[in-house]
Write a protein that holds these residues in place. Structure first.
Motif, PDB file in Angstrom:
ATOM      1  N   LEU A  51      60.915  -2.792 -61.803  1.00  0.00           N
ATOM      2  CA  LEU A  51      60.070  -2.872 -60.605  1.00  0.00           C
ATOM      3  C   LEU A  51      58.860  -1.943 -60.673  1.00  0.00           C
ATOM      4  O   LEU A  51      57.862  -2.172 -60.005  1.00  0.00           O
ATOM      5  N   SER A  52      58.981  -0.875 -61.460  1.00  0.00           N
ATOM      6  CA  SER A  52      57.874   0.081 -61.577  1.00  0.00           C
ATOM      7  C   SER A  52      57.824   0.624 -62.991  1.00  0.00           C
ATOM      8  O   SER A  52      58.850   0.645 -63.694  1.00  0.00           O
ATOM      9  N   ASN A  53      56.674   1.075 -63.402  1.00  0.00           N
ATOM     10  CA  ASN A  53      56.537   1.827 -64.651  1.00  0.00           C
ATOM     11  C   ASN A  53      55.218   2.615 -64.588  1.00  0.00           C
ATOM     12  O   ASN A  53      54.555   2.642 -63.551  1.00  0.00           O
ATOM     13  N   HIS A  54      54.838   3.220 -65.702  1.00  0.00           N
ATOM     14  CA  HIS A  54      53.680   4.120 -65.703  1.00  0.00           C
ATOM     15  C   HIS A  54      52.354   3.360 -65.729  1.00  0.00           C
ATOM     16  O   HIS A  54      51.294   3.994 -65.813  1.00  0.00           O
ATOM     17  N   ASP A  55      52.390   2.029 -65.701  1.00  0.00           N
ATOM     18  CA  ASP A  55      51.157   1.228 -65.756  1.00  0.00           C
ATOM     19  C   ASP A  55      50.854   0.492 -64.459  1.00  0.00           C
ATOM     20  O   ASP A  55      49.788  -0.119 -64.348  1.00  0.00           O
ATOM     21  N   VAL A  56      51.802   0.476 -63.533  1.00  0.00           N
ATOM     22  CA  VAL A  56      51.597  -0.354 -62.340  1.00  0.00           C
ATOM     23  C   VAL A  56      51.707   0.500 -61.079  1.00  0.00           C
ATOM     24  O   VAL A  56      52.307   1.580 -61.093  1.00  0.00           O
ATOM     25  N   VAL A  57      51.128  -0.015 -60.004  1.00  0.00           N
ATOM     26  CA  VAL A  57      51.237   0.671 -58.712  1.00  0.00           C
ATOM     27  C   VAL A  57      52.715   0.701 -58.317  1.00  0.00           C
ATOM     28  O   VAL A  57      53.407  -0.314 -58.383  1.00  0.00           O
ATOM     29  N   ARG A  58      53.204   1.872 -57.945  1.00  0.00           N
ATOM     30  CA  ARG A  58      54.635   2.022 -57.637  1.00  0.00           C
ATOM     31  C   ARG A  58      55.082   1.000 -56.592  1.00  0.00           C
ATOM     32  O   ARG A  58      54.333   0.703 -55.654  1.00  0.00           O
ATOM     33  N   HIS A  59      56.330   0.522 -56.714  1.00  0.00           N
ATOM     34  CA  HIS A  59      56.725  -0.586 -55.840  1.00  0.00           C
ATOM     35  C   HIS A  59      56.831  -0.176 -54.372  1.00  0.00           C
ATOM     36  O   HIS A  59      56.661  -1.011 -53.492  1.00  0.00           O
ATOM     37  N   ALA A 101      54.198  -1.979 -49.501  1.00  0.00           N
ATOM     38  CA  ALA A 101      53.635  -1.485 -48.236  1.00  0.00           C
ATOM     39  C   ALA A 101      52.348  -2.226 -47.883  1.00  0.00           C
ATOM     40  O   ALA A 101      51.769  -2.003 -46.829  1.00  0.00           O
ATOM     41  N   LEU A 102      51.885  -3.073 -48.805  1.00  0.00           N
ATOM     42  CA  LEU A 102      50.637  -3.799 -48.605  1.00  0.00           C
ATOM     43  C   LEU A 102      50.931  -5.264 -48.298  1.00  0.00           C
ATOM     44  O   LEU A 102      51.964  -5.785 -48.743  1.00  0.00           O
ATOM     45  N   ASP A 104      45.911  -7.419 -53.760  1.00  0.00           N
ATOM     46  CA  ASP A 104      46.217  -6.983 -55.120  1.00  0.00           C
ATOM     47  C   ASP A 104      46.208  -5.445 -55.115  1.00  0.00           C
ATOM     48  O   ASP A 104      45.159  -4.819 -54.917  1.00  0.00           O
ATOM     49  N   ALA A 105      47.393  -4.862 -55.348  1.00  0.00           N
ATOM     50  CA  ALA A 105      47.542  -3.414 -55.183  1.00  0.00           C
ATOM     51  C   ALA A 105      46.600  -2.649 -56.113  1.00  0.00           C
ATOM     52  O   ALA A 105      46.040  -1.622 -55.743  1.00  0.00           O
ATOM     53  N   ARG A 106      46.415  -3.158 -57.322  1.00  0.00           N
ATOM     54  CA  ARG A 106      45.571  -2.453 -58.286  1.00  0.00           C
ATOM     55  C   ARG A 106      44.115  -2.425 -57.796  1.00  0.00           C
ATOM     56  O   ARG A 106      43.431  -1.412 -57.887  1.00  0.00           O
ATOM     57  N   GLU A 107      43.682  -3.537 -57.244  1.00  0.00           N
ATOM     58  CA  GLU A 107      42.310  -3.555 -56.730  1.00  0.00           C
ATOM     59  C   GLU A 107      42.169  -2.750 -55.450  1.00  0.00           C
ATOM     60  O   GLU A 107      41.154  -2.106 -55.214  1.00  0.00           O
ATOM     61  N   LEU A 162      41.024   1.035 -55.337  1.00  0.00           N
ATOM     62  CA  LEU A 162      39.638   1.482 -55.468  1.00  0.00           C
ATOM     63  C   LEU A 162      39.124   2.126 -54.179  1.00  0.00           C
ATOM     64  O   LEU A 162      38.550   3.196 -54.209  1.00  0.00           O
ATOM     65  N   ASP A 163      39.386   1.467 -53.040  1.00  0.00           N
ATOM     66  CA  ASP A 163      38.974   2.163 -51.795  1.00  0.00           C
ATOM     67  C   ASP A 163      40.191   2.618 -50.983  1.00  0.00           C
ATOM     68  O   ASP A 163      40.072   3.448 -50.094  1.00  0.00           O
ATOM     69  N   GLY A 164      41.391   2.115 -51.333  1.00  0.00           N
ATOM     70  CA  GLY A 164      42.618   2.609 -50.702  1.00  0.00           C
ATOM     71  C   GLY A 164      42.598   2.527 -49.180  1.00  0.00           C
ATOM     72  O   GLY A 164      43.049   3.454 -48.505  1.00  0.00           O
ATOM     73  N   ASP A 165      42.109   1.412 -48.661  1.00  0.00           N
ATOM     74  CA  ASP A 165      42.007   1.227 -47.210  1.00  0.00           C
ATOM     75  C   ASP A 165      43.381   1.404 -46.540  1.00  0.00           C
ATOM     76  O   ASP A 165      44.262   0.560 -46.645  1.00  0.00           O
TER      77      ASP A 165
END
Ligand code: NOJ
Length: 553
Positions: A333-341, A346-347, A352-355, A358-361
């Motif tokens: 579910l998680s690793n050092h390359d992806v946004v933590r689950h 929570a989104l 897209d969590a990675r995108e 960038l502004d973390g609204d």
């Protein structure tokens, strides 16, 4: 140290220990810092082995710990047989391998075969040698196009952003699918193959149990370097775009894998897990054919949104495709390359969590919901047939640190993408072990990436022994999993209510996950574990339970 177990004393279950193992990913740099230099190290890991034992995992996978300039967190290896001084020494690594074995923890290391660092002796030798030399033949060097060769050999793009080719002073170009400091090796070259067989033997002789293989789907390249014809910005292409792709998932890479597997077969009970970002289970299953990888991370499961139908499809497809080649899925579910689950969930599903990083609204983020769902998803994962990989800190419910200031970012993705992607530092922030201290118990000084001060409440100290904490949830889940689920591959779906994913495993064990918001009826049976509070008689929304069904004790 020679491998100590006698071949004859291994049971068949031992030989296939990996089929239902839970492996804990140690991102060494951020795990525990013994010498106070702000970076995690082997001594820190050794001091925390009792923690991993008490968590109840079967083994650990350690991200690259080799000599490296660290332009890509160590995935730019300068010497595959040495330990980076910031992590310790080879002697310490040997002691760790022995101690892990004594504590019944398997130990996997990272194999990075697609590229070396530009500091590797081979690449330095290649730069010092003329075009056409054997030194250059170990990499992908090529003249450029155009009259003066100033146009790169092809339109290939680096995964991190920018062109995948860079020019050297004599006018040739070299390929790097990742950072400019990570030149791709040429796997059609005999010396490259022989060298990696020896690297594999080197670590197996020291007693490791196997390897996580980096970018396993990249190794082979079309020697003509044809244009892709479109920008390949994303790691995950569509299945069709992979047919005849010049560098992703080419059929000839499977023969390379079979070569490694035959080296592994010289040793007992060893394992290889593929890191291959592939767009379909059908393609993934090719890596799991007899004589190839034992395991391949199921990133399609990882990418499934919080949706019962998509999750069910992800699980069913993975099970059936892996079974078709005699294998079993490897969940993550998680690793050092992806946004933590905890943050992905929570989104809203369409973000897209990675995108979003960038502004973390913040208005899009519901952290309580993210943690609730993450705990439920983890119980779902740990109830499935197959193996599972946990990423350090998920057992504490850590979220992504999405507001790291740009000055502290270290991931090359930030610069290489021209600041259009923030990169992966937010999931690599050092672990909080204690409520207090300069780095919340990570080490005696400040950590290499700043921790949010409120992580004191998520620290191991804050959760240890606390009923209902995420740490205790994982401990209980791992203990119960061993007891109830070891040795069985069976899963049967049960249709119970809309929005609820339910299945039974062996001996009347059942897992129900309520993906909706409202409460539904509880499964009939004895409750074994729940991912969240159960205030009334029912199963609340965004909650998973494990039960022992009536009459099937
Ligand atoms: C995958 C690794 O997990 C990632 O961290 C790295 O940047 C790339 N491969 C390149 O090695």
């Amino acid at each position: 140290m020679e491998r100590s177990r006698e071949a004859d004393s291994l049971t068949p279950a031992d030989r296939q220990w990996w089929r239902d193992a839970v492996i804990y990913q140690v991102y060494l740099r951020s795990f525990a810092d013994d010498n106070g230099d702000g970076t995690g190290d082997i001594a820190g890991l050794r001091s925390r082995l009792p923690y991993l034992e008490s968590l109840g995992v079967d083994g650990i996978w350690i991200n690259p710990w080799y000599e490296s300039p660290f332009n890509d967190g160590g995935y730019d290896v300068a010497d595959y047989r040495s330990i980076h001084p910031r992590f310790g020494t080879l002697e310490e690594a040997k002691s760790l391998i022995e101690e892990a074995r004594d504590n019944n923890l398997r130990l996997l290391v990272d194999l990075v075969p697609n590229h070396t660092s530009s500091e590797h002796a081979w690449f330095r030798g290649a730069l010092a040698s003329p075009p056409g030399s054997p030194e250059r033949a170990r990499y992908h060097f090529s003249p450029g196009r155009g009259e003066d060769g100033s146009i790169p050999p092809s339109d290939w793009r680096s995964v991190f952003g920018g062109p995948a080719w860079s020019r050297v002073p004599d006018g040739e170009w070299y390929l790097h699918l990742f950072d400019v400091t990570q030149p791709d090796l040429n796997w059609a070259n005999r010396e490259v193959r022989e060298e990696f067989d020896e690297i594999i033997r080197f670590w197996l002789d020291l007693g490791v149990d196997g390897f996580r293989v980096d970018v396993a789907h990249a190794l082979a390249k079309d020697p003509e370097y044809p244009d892709v014809g479109e920008e390949v910005e994303e790691l995950l292409a569509t299945p069709d775009s992979l047919d005849h792709h010049p560098f992703w998932d080419r059929p000839e890479l499977h023969e390379i894998v079979r070569g490694w597997r035959s080296v592994l077969e010289e040793y007992e009970s060893t394992v290889m897990v593929a890191e291959a970002w592939l767009p379909s289970w059908e393609r993934m299953s090719r890596y799991l054919r007899p004589g190839e990888y034992h395991q391949a991370f199921d990133f399609l499961f990882l990418q499934s949104p919080w949706d019962p139908d998509e999750m069910r499809r992800a699980v069913s497809e993975a099970l059936s495709h892996s079974a078709s080649v005699g294998s079993i899925p490897t969940w993550v579910l998680s690793n050092h390359d992806v946004v933590r689950h905890a943050t992905r969930f929570a989104l809203p599903n369409d973000v897209d969590a990675r995108e979003w990083l960038l502004d973390g609204d913040r208005s899009l983020l519901d952290e309580r919901r993210g943690l609730r769902r993450a705990r439920a998803a983890s119980l779902l994962m740990l109830a499935l047939p197959g193996s599972a990989y946990l990423y350090q800190g998920e057992e504490l419910g850590l979220p992504e640190v999405h507001d790291l200031p740009s000055e502290v970012l270290q991931d090359p993705v930030w610069e290489d993408s021209g600041h259009t992607h923030k990169g992966r530092d937010g999931c690599r922030v050092p672990l909080p072990w204690a409520r207090t201290g300069a780095s919340l118990g990570f080490g005696s000084n400040g950590p290499w990436l700043p921790q949010p001060p409120w992580w004191d409440d998520l620290s191991v100290e804050a959760q240890d022994g606390v009923d209902g904490s995420t740490l205790e949830l994982y401990r209980r889940a791992l203990g119960l999993r061993r007891h109830h689920l070891r040795g069985s591959d069976r899963l049967e779906w049960v249709d119970v209510a809309p929005g609820v994913l339910a299945f039974t495993r062996a001996n009347g064990f059942a897992c129900w996950v309520n993906f909706g918001d409202g409460t539904v009826a509880m499964p009939p049976g004895r409750l074994i574990l729940s991912s969240g509070d159960l205030p009334g008689d029912g199963l609340p929304g965004e909650t998973a339970v494990w039960v022992q069904l009536d009459h099937q004790e």
